[in-house]
Design a protein around this motif. Structure first.
Motif, short mmCIF file in Angstrom:
data_model
loop_
_atom_site.label_atom_id
_atom_site.label_comp_id
_atom_site.label_asym_id
_atom_site.label_seq_id
_atom_site.Cartn_x
_atom_site.Cartn_y
_atom_site.Cartn_z
N GLN A 62 1.06 -0.96 -0.22
CA GLN A 62 -0.01 0.04 -0.26
C GLN A 62 0.71 1.43 -0.11
OE1 GLN A 62 -2.41 -0.60 3.19
NE2 GLN A 62 -4.30 -1.64 2.16
N LEU A 63 1.58 1.07 0.29
CA LEU A 63 2.33 2.52 1.03
C LEU A 63 3.18 2.39 -0.52
CD1 LEU A 63 4.31 4.40 2.55
CD2 LEU A 63 5.92 2.53 2.30
N PHE A 64 3.62 1.98 -1.35
CA PHE A 64 4.13 2.30 -3.08
C PHE A 64 3.03 2.36 -3.93
CE2 PHE A 64 8.13 0.56 -0.64
CZ PHE A 64 8.66 1.15 -1.46
N GLY A 65 1.41 2.12 -3.44
CA GLY A 65 0.10 1.34 -3.98
C GLY A 65 0.79 0.74 -5.08
N LEU A 66 0.69 -0.88 -4.67
CA LEU A 66 0.86 -1.26 -5.40
C LEU A 66 -0.63 -2.77 -4.65
CD1 LEU A 66 4.93 -2.46 -5.78
CD2 LEU A 66 2.87 -1.38 -7.39
N ASP A 67 -1.11 -3.43 -5.40
CA ASP A 67 -1.83 -4.46 -5.04
C ASP A 67 -1.14 -5.38 -5.63
OD1 ASP A 67 -1.84 -4.68 -7.62
OD2 ASP A 67 -3.89 -4.53 -8.08
N VAL A 68 -1.69 -6.56 -4.83
CA VAL A 68 -1.13 -8.30 -4.52
C VAL A 68 -0.72 -8.82 -6.37
CG1 VAL A 68 -1.02 -10.36 -3.96
CG2 VAL A 68 -1.85 -8.23 -1.53
N ALA A 69 -2.16 -8.45 -7.12
CA ALA A 69 -1.51 -8.86 -8.24
C ALA A 69 -0.12 -7.95 -8.67
CB ALA A 69 -2.65 -8.47 -8.64
N SER A 70 -0.26 -6.88 -8.90
CA SER A 70 0.88 -6.16 -9.35
C SER A 70 2.02 -6.53 -8.95
CB SER A 70 1.61 -5.05 -8.95
OG SER A 70 -0.49 -4.42 -9.95
N PHE A 71 2.58 -7.25 -7.24
CA PHE A 71 3.43 -8.03 -7.11
C PHE A 71 3.54 -9.25 -7.27
CE2 PHE A 71 5.27 -10.65 -3.81
CZ PHE A 71 6.56 -9.59 -3.28
N ALA A 72 2.72 -10.07 -7.29
CA ALA A 72 2.63 -11.26 -7.95
C ALA A 72 3.22 -11.64 -9.82
CB ALA A 72 1.07 -12.43 -7.78
N VAL A 73 2.90 -10.46 -10.07
CA VAL A 73 3.25 -10.63 -11.89
C VAL A 73 4.42 -9.91 -12.36
CG1 VAL A 73 2.47 -9.35 -14.01
CG2 VAL A 73 0.83 -9.64 -12.99
N ALA A 74 4.75 -9.30 -11.34
CA ALA A 74 6.98 -8.41 -11.20
C ALA A 74 7.26 -9.86 -10.91
CB ALA A 74 6.43 -7.80 -10.23
N GLY A 75 6.99 -10.79 -10.02
CA GLY A 75 7.04 -12.22 -9.58
C GLY A 75 7.13 -13.22 -10.75
N ALA A 76 6.47 -13.18 -11.45
CA ALA A 76 6.39 -13.72 -12.27
C ALA A 76 7.41 -14.32 -13.74
CB ALA A 76 4.37 -13.90 -12.88
N ILE A 77 6.97 -12.48 -13.68
CA ILE A 77 8.27 -12.40 -15.05
C ILE A 77 9.94 -12.47 -14.23
CG2 ILE A 77 9.38 -10.11 -15.87
CD1 ILE A 77 6.74 -8.77 -15.67
N VAL A 78 10.42 -12.47 -13.33
CA VAL A 78 11.88 -12.63 -13.10
C VAL A 78 11.32 -14.59 -13.11
CG1 VAL A 78 13.20 -12.84 -11.19
CG2 VAL A 78 11.26 -10.74 -11.23
N ILE A 79 10.63 -15.30 -12.26
CA ILE A 79 10.54 -16.76 -12.66
C ILE A 79 10.50 -17.33 -14.42
CG2 ILE A 79 9.05 -18.73 -12.18
CD1 ILE A 79 8.18 -17.18 -9.64
N PHE A 80 9.65 -16.82 -14.75
CA PHE A 80 9.85 -16.93 -16.03
C PHE A 80 10.72 -17.08 -17.20
CE2 PHE A 80 9.73 -15.28 -20.41
CZ PHE A 80 8.81 -15.76 -21.23
N ILE A 81 11.82 -15.95 -16.26
CA ILE A 81 13.74 -15.48 -17.06
C ILE A 81 14.60 -16.50 -16.31
CG2 ILE A 81 15.61 -14.16 -16.70
CD1 ILE A 81 13.43 -11.64 -16.90
N VAL A 82 14.19 -16.73 -15.12
CA VAL A 82 14.80 -18.15 -14.75
C VAL A 82 14.46 -19.13 -15.70
CG1 VAL A 82 15.36 -19.52 -12.65
CG2 VAL A 82 14.84 -16.94 -12.18
N ALA A 83 13.48 -19.26 -15.47
CA ALA A 83 12.98 -20.84 -16.33
C ALA A 83 13.61 -21.24 -17.96
CB ALA A 83 11.22 -20.52 -16.60
N MET A 84 13.03 -19.45 -18.33
CA MET A 84 13.84 -19.63 -20.11
C MET A 84 15.19 -19.71 -20.00
SD MET A 84 11.51 -19.35 -21.26
CE MET A 84 12.39 -19.05 -23.10
N GLU A 85 16.43 -19.57 -18.83
CA GLU A 85 17.80 -19.83 -18.71
C GLU A 85 17.74 -21.11 -18.71
OE1 GLU A 85 19.31 -17.58 -14.83
OE2 GLU A 85 20.09 -16.13 -16.45
N MET A 86 16.40 -22.08 -17.05
CA MET A 86 17.32 -23.50 -17.26
C MET A 86 16.98 -24.53 -18.33
SD MET A 86 15.57 -23.29 -13.42
CE MET A 86 15.34 -25.71 -13.31
N ILE A 87 15.84 -23.71 -19.42
CA ILE A 87 14.77 -24.65 -20.70
C ILE A 87 16.15 -24.07 -21.32
CG2 ILE A 87 13.70 -24.16 -22.67
CD1 ILE A 87 11.79 -23.47 -19.87
N LEU A 88 16.69 -23.21 -21.76
CA LEU A 88 17.73 -22.38 -22.83
C LEU A 88 19.04 -22.94 -23.17
CD1 LEU A 88 15.72 -19.61 -24.92
CD2 LEU A 88 15.22 -22.00 -25.31
#
Length: 190
Positions: A62-88
């Protein structure tokens, strides 16, 4: 008051979300890249993030004006990048020569262990379970995490080079699916 049924439920929920066993190929990859895993450091940082987020998560967002969904999407993008490293078999997250050993923090402690999925799950658990039972479930998971991180060299010897290559790609696809699921459920809910 401690409730063993709640502790068991919280522990299982967090264990499945953290998926430390599924992260073994990535942990071994980090150990190869860094030379070693700083199990204590990664576990302590993960503990601070999880316990801190349990008590302060909603306020911080709330301090940063974020909701849980925005936080989750940002984490999903980082996990996506890590997964691409592992696969490729490529390196997208570059090592910083000045911060040797920082892989125990990023991407290991965050977002792999205490990532968006884990932290949003902890916030969700607050609505259902008593804080002491959630805290106990977090500590039990941290013990398991520490054991797995400390055993990474042994696990690599047991799995072997070819087994590691197969596991890395298989779990990379699973990690990619988790990232897509987190993204989809927070961008297109319902």
């Amino acid at each position: 008051m401690l409730n063993f049924k709640e502790i068991f439920s919280v522990t299982l929920i967090l264990f499945s979300v953290i998926d430390i066993l599924g992260s073994i190929p990535f942990i071994i990859l980090i150990r190869k890249r860094e030379g070693r895993i700083q199990a204590e450091k990664a576990t302590v940082i993960s503990a601070i993030l999880m316990i801190g987020f349990m008590f302060l998560g909603q306020s911080i967002l709330q301090l940063f004006g974020l909701d849980v969904a925005s936080f989750a999407v940002a984490g999903a993008i980082v996990i996506f990048i890590v997964a691409m490293e592992m696969i490729l078999g490529i390196t997208l997250i570059k090592d910083d020569s000045h911060s040797k050993g920082s892989s125990s923090i990023v991407p290991l402690a965050f977002p792999l262990i205490a990532g968006a999925g884990t932290l949003t799950t902890i916030l969700s658990l607050r609505a259902v379970y008593a804080p002491i039972n959630i805290l106990t479930g977090i500590v039990l998971n941290l013990i398991i995490i520490y054991i797995v991180l400390r055993s990474s060299a042994w696990l690599e010897r047991v799995i072997g080079e070819s087994g590691f290559a197969v596991l890395r790609r298989v779990f990379g696809v699973i990690l990619l699916a988790i990232a897509v699921k987190i993204f989809k459920s927070n961008v297109f809910p319902g």
